[in-house]
Every structure is written in structure tokens, then in C-alpha cells.
Design a protein around this motif. Structure first.
Motif, PDB file in Angstrom:
ATOM      1  N   ARG A   1    -102.944 -52.978   8.884  1.00 59.74           N
ATOM      2  CA  ARG A   1    -103.570 -51.940   9.833  1.00 59.74           C
ATOM      3  C   ARG A   1    -104.012 -50.607   9.263  1.00 59.74           C
ATOM      4  NH1 ARG A   1    -100.391 -51.550  15.336  1.00 59.74           N
ATOM      5  NH2 ARG A   1    -102.420 -50.436  15.824  1.00 59.74           N
TER       6      ARG A   1
ATOM      7  N   ARG B   1    -107.194 -54.486  13.106  1.00 58.16           N
ATOM      8  CA  ARG B   1    -106.419 -54.886  12.252  1.00 58.16           C
ATOM      9  C   ARG B   1    -107.414 -55.526  11.302  1.00 58.16           C
ATOM     10  NH1 ARG B   1    -100.777 -57.042  13.995  1.00 58.16           N
ATOM     11  NH2 ARG B   1    -100.058 -55.311  15.476  1.00 58.16           N
TER      12      ARG B   1
ATOM     13  N   CYS C   1    -109.542 -52.900   3.498  1.00 57.23           N
ATOM     14  CA  CYS C   1    -108.059 -53.072   3.852  1.00 57.23           C
ATOM     15  C   CYS C   1    -107.177 -52.874   2.713  1.00 57.23           C
ATOM     16  CB  CYS C   1    -107.920 -54.857   4.266  1.00 57.23           C
ATOM     17  SG  CYS C   1    -106.267 -55.095   4.332  1.00 57.23           S
TER      18      CYS C   1
END
Ligand SMILES: [Zn+2]
Length: 47
Positions: free
Chosen positions: A32, A25, A5
Motif C-alpha cells: 500500500r 493496493r 509500488c
């Protein structure tokens, strides 16, 4: 190939983990943007 992420650096291990999250997500923060994590060990996955 794992993904990281872009916000919280949470590591998603595989695309199967993405399938459980609508819209691809981050399950932790909802971000995102992900970066591919290069593993020091190259593994090929048979599809
Ligand atoms: Zn995140």
C-alpha cells in the motif's frame, strides 16, 4: 502521473488503474505504499 509500488516496483500508470483496485493496493503484491514517478517529459492532464 504514474506511481511505483514500494515493494515490487510495479508501475501503475494512472489513477484509473487505482480505481480498479480496492483500497489503492498494488495489484501485484498488495502493498500500500507508492512513490510518485517523475517522468522526464512533463505532461499536463486536463481534468
Ligand atoms: Zn507491488
Amino acid at each position: 502521473m504514474p506511481y511505483r509500488c514500494g515493494r515490487c516496483s510495479y508501475i501503475i500508470g494512472s489513477m484509473k488503474d487505482f480505481e480498479a483496485v480496492p483500497g489503492m493496493r498494488c495489484p501485484m503484491c498488495g502493498y500500500r505504499v507508492f512513490y510518485k514517478v517523475r517522468s522526464p517529459i512533463v505532461k499536463r492532464i486536463k481534468l
